[in-house]
Design a protein around this motif. Structure first.
Motif, PDB file in Angstrom:
ATOM      1  N   LYS A 175      35.373  39.623  37.097  1.00  0.00           N
ATOM      2  CA  LYS A 175      34.971  40.687  38.027  1.00  0.00           C
ATOM      3  C   LYS A 175      34.094  40.120  39.126  1.00  0.00           C
ATOM      4  O   LYS A 175      33.299  39.221  38.903  1.00  0.00           O
TER       5      LYS A 175
ATOM      6  N   ASP B  29      34.310  47.111  39.835  1.00  0.00           N
ATOM      7  CA  ASP B  29      35.626  47.056  39.192  1.00  0.00           C
ATOM      8  C   ASP B  29      36.709  46.395  40.035  1.00  0.00           C
ATOM      9  O   ASP B  29      37.848  46.847  40.043  1.00  0.00           O
TER      10      ASP B  29
ATOM     11  N   SER C 182      38.497  42.556  40.776  1.00  0.00           N
ATOM     12  CA  SER C 182      38.524  41.168  40.336  1.00  0.00           C
ATOM     13  C   SER C 182      38.218  40.272  41.520  1.00  0.00           C
ATOM     14  O   SER C 182      38.345  40.670  42.685  1.00  0.00           O
TER      15      SER C 182
ATOM     16  N   LEU D 226      36.185  41.757  33.434  1.00  0.00           N
ATOM     17  CA  LEU D 226      36.761  43.080  33.683  1.00  0.00           C
ATOM     18  C   LEU D 226      37.082  43.782  32.368  1.00  0.00           C
ATOM     19  O   LEU D 226      36.955  45.002  32.270  1.00  0.00           O
TER      20      LEU D 226
END
Length: 192
Positions: free
Chosen positions: A62, A68, A70, A113
């Motif tokens: 992340k 949220d 990547s 993540l």
């Protein structure tokens, strides 16, 4: 006029016979095209193992300054720095697990993540399900107890008082007597 009508009626069956054959052929061509596209996409060369490792890490890590996202899709300076770190460490010969552990040691498990499903983070996965089961059990118990509630027992004296009051009201209504007002106690005359 009859020849035009006869000609039109003779053409209708011929067109209806041709159209399904054309539609079938179109569906067959479409199915073959989809099958070929799936086979080509499935067997597509995926690049070098190094590129796969880097892409997988960038997809799973992340962005430290984003919500949220990547590092693969973020354009934030911190995401770019993490991408450079991933590439540098993979080029130095580290495994993806070692690179991931380095990033976790630097940023904490929040850098992932998908949080791990062991240790303290296991609670993140277990508690919502457990809370749902407890809530469903409590609701079921409440509804079950409510349906099983015993009827209120009425004593004979109370039942006799109610019957006497109903009989008095019925007798008063039958005799044309007026009833007293509950607030004043004075008789109220019936309306027209």
């Amino acid at each position: 006029m009859t020849s035009a009508a006869g000609l039109a009626s003779s053409e209708v069956p011929r067109r209806s016979l041709r159209r399904p054959a054309f539609e079938r052929a179109a569906w067959i061509v479409l199915a073959v095209a989809v099958a070929v596209a799936l086979v080509v996409g499935w067997h597509r060369p995926s690049g070098s193992p190094r590129a796969q490792e880097i892409a997988t890490l960038e997809r799973d890590i992340k962005c430290p300054s984003c919500d949220d996202l990547s590092v693969a899709v973020s354009t934030a300076p911190t995401a770019i720095a993490v991408r450079h770190t991933i590439v540098r460490r993979i080029d130095e010969g580290q495994t993806p697990t070692e690179v991931e552990q380095y990033l976790i040691s630097r940023y904490g498990t929040a850098i992932l993540l998908d949080p791990p499903t062991s240790g303290p983070t296991l609670l993140v996965w277990v508690l919502p399900g457990l809370a749902g089961v407890v809530a469903a059990g409590a609701l079921g118990g409440f509804l079950w107890r409510r349906s099983r509630a015993a009827a209120v027992a009425v004593e004979a004296d109370d039942e006799a008082l109610v019957r006497a009051a109903l009989a008095a009201m019925a007798g008063a209504a039958g005799n044309g007597r007026t009833h007293g007002s509950p607030e004043t106690g004075r008789p109220v005359e019936p309306g027209p």
